[in-house]
Design a protein around this motif. Structure first.
Motif, mmCIF file in Angstrom:
data_model
loop_
_atom_site.group_PDB
_atom_site.id
_atom_site.type_symbol
_atom_site.label_atom_id
_atom_site.label_comp_id
_atom_site.label_asym_id
_atom_site.label_seq_id
_atom_site.Cartn_x
_atom_site.Cartn_y
_atom_site.Cartn_z
ATOM 1 N N LEU A 91 -9.356 -11.254 10.091
ATOM 2 C CA LEU A 91 -8.452 -10.179 9.712
ATOM 3 C C LEU A 91 -9.140 -9.234 8.734
ATOM 4 C CD1 LEU A 91 -5.252 -12.334 9.105
ATOM 5 C CD2 LEU A 91 -5.726 -10.882 11.092
ATOM 6 N N PRO A 92 -8.733 -7.960 8.682
ATOM 7 C CA PRO A 92 -9.323 -7.046 7.698
ATOM 8 C C PRO A 92 -9.009 -7.506 6.274
ATOM 9 C CG PRO A 92 -7.420 -6.051 8.778
ATOM 10 C CD PRO A 92 -7.731 -7.294 9.532
ATOM 11 N N ASN A 93 -9.975 -7.360 5.387
ATOM 12 C CA ASN A 93 -9.826 -7.756 3.991
ATOM 13 C C ASN A 93 -9.099 -6.636 3.246
ATOM 14 O OD1 ASN A 93 -10.064 -8.458 1.321
ATOM 15 N ND2 ASN A 93 -12.288 -8.621 1.312
ATOM 16 N N LEU A 94 -7.839 -6.859 2.912
ATOM 17 C CA LEU A 94 -7.015 -5.826 2.275
ATOM 18 C C LEU A 94 -6.861 -6.044 0.773
ATOM 19 C CD1 LEU A 94 -4.228 -5.237 4.967
ATOM 20 C CD2 LEU A 94 -6.464 -4.129 4.709
ATOM 21 N N THR A 95 -7.700 -6.882 0.171
ATOM 22 C CA THR A 95 -7.661 -7.043 -1.281
ATOM 23 C C THR A 95 -7.910 -5.714 -2.006
ATOM 24 O OG1 THR A 95 -8.291 -9.373 -1.166
ATOM 25 C CG2 THR A 95 -8.700 -8.250 -3.250
ATOM 26 N N PRO A 96 -8.872 -4.878 -1.572
ATOM 27 C CA PRO A 96 -9.039 -3.582 -2.243
ATOM 28 C C PRO A 96 -7.809 -2.681 -2.124
ATOM 29 C CG PRO A 96 -10.996 -4.120 -0.964
ATOM 30 C CD PRO A 96 -9.934 -5.100 -0.562
ATOM 31 N N LEU A 97 -7.101 -2.755 -1.008
ATOM 32 C CA LEU A 97 -5.881 -1.962 -0.854
ATOM 33 C C LEU A 97 -4.834 -2.414 -1.864
ATOM 34 C CD1 LEU A 97 -4.063 0.100 0.506
ATOM 35 C CD2 LEU A 97 -3.573 -1.603 2.298
ATOM 36 N N LEU A 98 -4.652 -3.724 -2.018
ATOM 37 C CA LEU A 98 -3.727 -4.245 -3.020
ATOM 38 C C LEU A 98 -4.112 -3.758 -4.409
ATOM 39 C CD1 LEU A 98 -1.428 -6.107 -3.992
ATOM 40 C CD2 LEU A 98 -3.088 -7.995 -3.967
ATOM 41 N N VAL A 229 -4.209 -11.649 -1.239
ATOM 42 C CA VAL A 229 -3.378 -10.568 -0.735
ATOM 43 C C VAL A 229 -2.456 -11.119 0.338
ATOM 44 C CG1 VAL A 229 -5.131 -9.879 0.975
ATOM 45 C CG2 VAL A 229 -3.407 -8.228 0.227
ATOM 46 N N ALA A 230 -1.217 -10.613 0.354
ATOM 47 C CA ALA A 230 -0.253 -11.079 1.346
ATOM 48 C C ALA A 230 -0.716 -10.705 2.751
ATOM 49 C CB ALA A 230 1.116 -10.463 1.068
ATOM 50 N N ASP A 231 -0.425 -11.569 3.699
ATOM 51 C CA ASP A 231 -0.714 -11.269 5.099
ATOM 52 C C ASP A 231 0.085 -10.031 5.495
ATOM 53 O OD1 ASP A 231 -0.834 -11.240 7.945
ATOM 54 O OD2 ASP A 231 -1.173 -13.398 7.982
ATOM 55 N N ALA A 232 -0.603 -9.018 6.008
ATOM 56 C CA ALA A 232 0.060 -7.762 6.360
ATOM 57 C C ALA A 232 1.085 -7.936 7.469
ATOM 58 C CB ALA A 232 -0.992 -6.730 6.780
ATOM 59 N N VAL A 281 -4.251 4.629 4.291
ATOM 60 C CA VAL A 281 -3.005 4.111 3.703
ATOM 61 C C VAL A 281 -2.787 4.707 2.317
ATOM 62 C CG1 VAL A 281 -1.817 2.049 2.871
ATOM 63 C CG2 VAL A 281 -3.052 1.968 5.041
ATOM 64 N N VAL A 282 -3.834 4.710 1.491
ATOM 65 C CA VAL A 282 -3.709 5.221 0.119
ATOM 66 C C VAL A 282 -3.361 6.707 0.115
ATOM 67 C CG1 VAL A 282 -4.973 5.652 -2.034
ATOM 68 C CG2 VAL A 282 -5.228 3.464 -0.859
ATOM 69 N N VAL A 288 2.061 1.756 4.276
ATOM 70 C CA VAL A 288 1.634 0.513 3.619
ATOM 71 C C VAL A 288 2.322 -0.648 4.324
ATOM 72 C CG1 VAL A 288 1.532 -0.777 1.456
ATOM 73 C CG2 VAL A 288 1.462 1.729 1.416
ATOM 74 N N PRO A 289 1.594 -1.681 4.742
ATOM 75 C CA PRO A 289 2.246 -2.838 5.361
ATOM 76 C C PRO A 289 3.337 -3.406 4.451
ATOM 77 C CG PRO A 289 -0.127 -2.971 5.641
ATOM 78 C CD PRO A 289 0.126 -1.827 4.706
ATOM 79 N N GLY A 290 4.484 -3.721 5.037
ATOM 80 C CA GLY A 290 5.631 -4.197 4.268
ATOM 81 C C GLY A 290 5.335 -5.335 3.306
ATOM 82 N N PRO A 291 4.610 -6.386 3.731
ATOM 83 C CA PRO A 291 4.320 -7.482 2.803
ATOM 84 C C PRO A 291 3.539 -7.049 1.566
ATOM 85 C CG PRO A 291 3.999 -8.222 5.053
ATOM 86 C CD PRO A 291 4.226 -6.737 5.114
ATOM 87 N N LEU A 292 2.654 -6.058 1.695
ATOM 88 C CA LEU A 292 1.920 -5.572 0.526
ATOM 89 C C LEU A 292 2.837 -4.767 -0.400
ATOM 90 C CD1 LEU A 292 -0.525 -6.365 2.404
ATOM 91 C CD2 LEU A 292 -1.803 -4.607 1.159
#
Length: 318
Positions: A91-98, A229-232, A281-282, A288-292
């Protein structure tokens, strides 16, 4: 002095091993991190603990020892810490997005972890692709926060003494307590709010005991491929602890059942593709994915609760 007497306790196999006290664990880890023991002893420690598993007291002793050797930040800084030690595999690493979403809410964010992983896309690589700050000292951290940006701090900067123990993984082929300690690591200074994630359900109970035992401020959750980070695609349970006390009113329940709709995520998890998606997204081009969204809201509330607790504690002690 040596650690042979400790190895005799922890090295008797999963059923026969005995746990150390917190003081003994600190003494053992002091010697391991200061490299006053032989390479054979360090390897034996890593394998013995891998088989045995850490007790709450041992983990508290290990993490306290590492924290004593960590980067010192200003006392008024109370960041959210995102330990990023797994990276993206499927899965894409979305820690930087968080991290970026939290910074937009005015929360100081410190992400820490390794630079590279031969099999995964690390958060460091994404920070580089996104042009986000990577700090090499405390001044670099505070400069990034002054600009309201999240900052990445390599483990070699945050706690240099821990790196050789982490790198034993590439010699032995197995993780060791250093990897758990790294995910729980804090800089020296004032309080922080840690995102503590686990991959296997049994670790939820173990981490709960640790957070309560140490009086930690934390968000405990099941991570995404080991990332904080939450699963998107589906919100995990988000448990908040303030000074070690569970605060269910600040958390979120997991989303159960069949998903009505999946978020639009990048088809590839490589750094370049993921960075383009995060930028979209930013900037508001993509949702933004709902879980994030939920995770950010929970962390913002928990961060405010932590600050209130710390301010009251400071006033009482003044």
């Amino acid at each position: 002095m040596g650690i042979a007497h400790y190895l005799k306790e922890i090295g008797r196999g999963k059923e026969g091993a005995r746990s150390l006290t917190e003081a003994q664990a600190r003494d053992l880890m002091n010697q391991v991190l200061d490299r006053t023991v032989s390479e054979a002893e360090r390897g034996a420690f890593a394998i013995a603990m891998r088989i045995k598993g850490e007790s709450t007291e041992e983990l508290a002793g290990f993490t306290a020892c590492a924290a004593e050797r960590s980067l010192v930040l200003e006392a008024d800084a109370m960041p959210v810490l995102l330990p990023s030690y797994n990276g993206a595999r499927k899965l894409p690493n979305l820690t930087p997005l968080l991290a970026l979403l939290l910074a937009q809410e005015g929360v100081p964010v410190l992400v820490h972890g390794p630079l590279h992983d031969p099999a995964r896309v690390t958060t460091y690589e994404l920070f580089e692709s996104l042009g986000l700050p990577i700090a090499r000292d405390a001044a670099g951290v505070h400069d990034a926060w002054a600009r309201h940006e999240p900052v990445f701090v390599p483990t070699a900067v945050l706690c240099p003494a821990l790196v050789p123990l982490l790198e034993l993984r590439w010699v032995l082929g197995l993780r060791n307590p250093a990897h758990t300690v790294a995910k729980l690591l804090t800089p020296r200074g004032r309080a922080c709010l840690r995102v503590v994630n686990y991959t296997h359900p049994e670790y939820a109970a173990a981490h709960t005991r640790f957070l309560q035992h140490t009086g930690a401020h934390a968000l405990l959750m099941r991570g995404t491929e080991g990332e904080p980070v939450a699963d998107a695609r589906r919100l995990p349970k988000l448990d908040i602890f303030i000074a070690g006390t569970p605060r269910p009113e600040l958390g979120r329940s997991a989303v159960e059942g069949v998903l009505a709709e999946l978020p639009l995520l990048p088809r590839s998890s490589d750094a370049a593709t993921t960075a383009v998606y995060i930028q979209a997204v930013v900037s508001g081009e993509k949702p933004v994915p709902g879980p994030l969204v939920e995770q950010v809201e929970v962390l913002v509330r928990a961060h405010a609760a932590m600050r209130q607790h710390e301010e009251r504690t400071h006033e009482r002690s003044a």
